[in-house]
Design a protein around this motif. Structure first.
Motif, short mmCIF file in Angstrom:
data_model
loop_
_atom_site.label_atom_id
_atom_site.label_comp_id
_atom_site.label_asym_id
_atom_site.label_seq_id
_atom_site.Cartn_x
_atom_site.Cartn_y
_atom_site.Cartn_z
N HIS A 59 0.91 -1.12 0.06
CA HIS A 59 0.00 -0.12 -0.01
C HIS A 59 0.88 1.30 -0.17
CE1 HIS A 59 -4.05 -2.04 1.52
NE2 HIS A 59 -3.81 -2.32 0.36
N ASN A 78 0.62 4.16 -2.55
CA ASN A 78 -0.05 5.41 -2.24
C ASN A 78 0.57 6.13 -1.29
OD1 ASN A 78 -3.12 4.42 -3.17
ND2 ASN A 78 -1.95 2.72 -2.37
N SER A 134 -3.92 1.75 6.28
CA SER A 134 -3.61 0.44 6.28
C SER A 134 -2.97 -0.16 7.60
CB SER A 134 -2.68 0.09 5.31
OG SER A 134 -3.06 0.48 3.84
N ILE A 153 -8.03 -8.35 -5.23
CA ILE A 153 -7.57 -7.00 -5.33
C ILE A 153 -6.13 -7.01 -6.03
CG2 ILE A 153 -6.98 -5.14 -3.59
CD1 ILE A 153 -9.72 -5.52 -3.82
N SER A 171 -5.41 -4.91 -9.39
CA SER A 171 -4.19 -4.02 -9.63
C SER A 171 -3.17 -4.62 -10.54
CB SER A 171 -3.43 -4.05 -7.83
OG SER A 171 -2.54 -3.22 -8.11
N ARG A 185 -5.03 7.55 -6.44
CA ARG A 185 -4.60 6.63 -5.18
C ARG A 185 -6.07 6.06 -4.62
NH1 ARG A 185 -0.42 9.63 -2.60
NH2 ARG A 185 0.90 10.52 -4.36
N ALA A 186 -5.65 5.08 -4.14
CA ALA A 186 -6.88 4.31 -3.32
C ALA A 186 -7.56 5.19 -1.96
CB ALA A 186 -6.50 2.96 -2.77
N THR A 187 -8.67 5.20 -1.87
CA THR A 187 -9.29 5.73 -0.86
C THR A 187 -8.86 5.22 0.53
OG1 THR A 187 -11.22 4.42 -0.69
CG2 THR A 187 -11.49 6.07 -2.31
N ALA A 240 -10.70 2.00 1.66
CA ALA A 240 -10.46 0.83 0.72
C ALA A 240 -9.03 0.37 1.34
CB ALA A 240 -10.14 1.30 -0.67
N LEU A 241 -7.97 1.35 1.72
CA LEU A 241 -6.89 0.68 2.23
C LEU A 241 -7.30 0.14 3.71
CD1 LEU A 241 -4.71 3.66 1.31
CD2 LEU A 241 -4.88 1.39 0.37
N GLN A 258 -8.94 -3.31 3.42
CA GLN A 258 -8.31 -4.30 2.96
C GLN A 258 -7.47 -4.96 3.88
OE1 GLN A 258 -6.08 -3.28 -0.69
NE2 GLN A 258 -7.83 -2.39 -1.67
N ASN A 314 3.78 -0.18 -9.37
CA ASN A 314 2.14 -0.79 -9.19
C ASN A 314 1.99 -2.36 -9.38
OD1 ASN A 314 1.13 1.75 -8.83
ND2 ASN A 314 0.93 2.10 -10.98
#
Length: 205
Positions: free
Chosen positions: A31, A35, A43, A87, A91, A107-109, A112-113, A116, A188
């Motif tokens: 992450h 991000n 996270s 997930i 990605s 970016r992931a919200t 969402a982080l 996960q 990524n």
């Protein structure tokens, strides 16, 4: 009453377990690569929330269900592993569209982080065994267990925070050094791969 010797041994045991790279470390690092370390704090919060959940269940006596019924652990970790694989694959599939500078990357919200990471830790057998099987062993016999277990669990959660944050800072530093579009694409791919690796690690425990 918990002796200082027992408490020190508990802290040492928990610190060594936290330093050992596992699914949580892989997820937080992935992450952070994708991000940045600040956003990956969500996270870390998800991991800590998962630990707090099992700590509370264990203190209330419900954690014995996972010890007596191993099938529950198998089901939980299977669902969590499949979710992380999904997930991670998503990605990887979208990484080809990411050949743009890191500053322009979506970016992931934070939610969402957090989600996960929470799913990962709730499906992590290492967390289940630590809070539901190992943690109660440090509580002295003949005393009400709930308060000592909550106190020890809180110490374990707090102690894990700087370890996970250090890994997130390492991932962020790597990300900053690789700012070209191709390097961003590679990061990524690596981030997606770490998600899948975390899922595999969960499934193998």
């Amino acid at each position: 009453m918990l002796s200082w010797h027992t408490f020190g041994f508990f802290l040492m045991t928990n610190f060594i377990l936290s330093l050992t790279p596992g699914p949580a470390v892989m997820l937080v690092t992935g992450h952070s690569l994708a991000n940045g370390w600040r956003r990956s704090q969500f996270s870390v919060l998800g991991i800590m929330s998962g630990n707090a959940t099992y700590c509370l269940l264990s203190a209330l006596g419900l954690g014995t269900l996972f010890v007596r019924l191993p099938i529950l652990v198998t089901v939980v970790k299977g669902v969590g592993a499949l979710y992380l694989i999904w997930i991670g694959l998503r990605s990887l599939m979208h990484s080809n569209a990411a050949l743009v500078p890191a500053s322009e990357q979506p970016r992931a919200t934070p939610f969402a982080l957090y989600r996960q990471a929470l799913v990962l830790q709730l499906s992590n057998p290492k967390s289940v065994l630590f809070f539901c099987a190992l943690l109660p062993q440090f509580v002295p016999p003949g005393v009400p267990a709930i308060l000592p277990m909550l106190a020890l669990g809180l110490c374990a959660i707090v102690l894990e925070y700087p370890v996970l944050t250090s890994y997130s800072l390492l991932g962020d530093r790597t990300r900053r050094f690789m700012s070209s579009p191709l390097a961003t694409h590679s990061l990524n791919v690596l981030a997606g791969g770490l998600l899948i690796a975390a899922a595999g690690r969960v499934a193998s425990l």
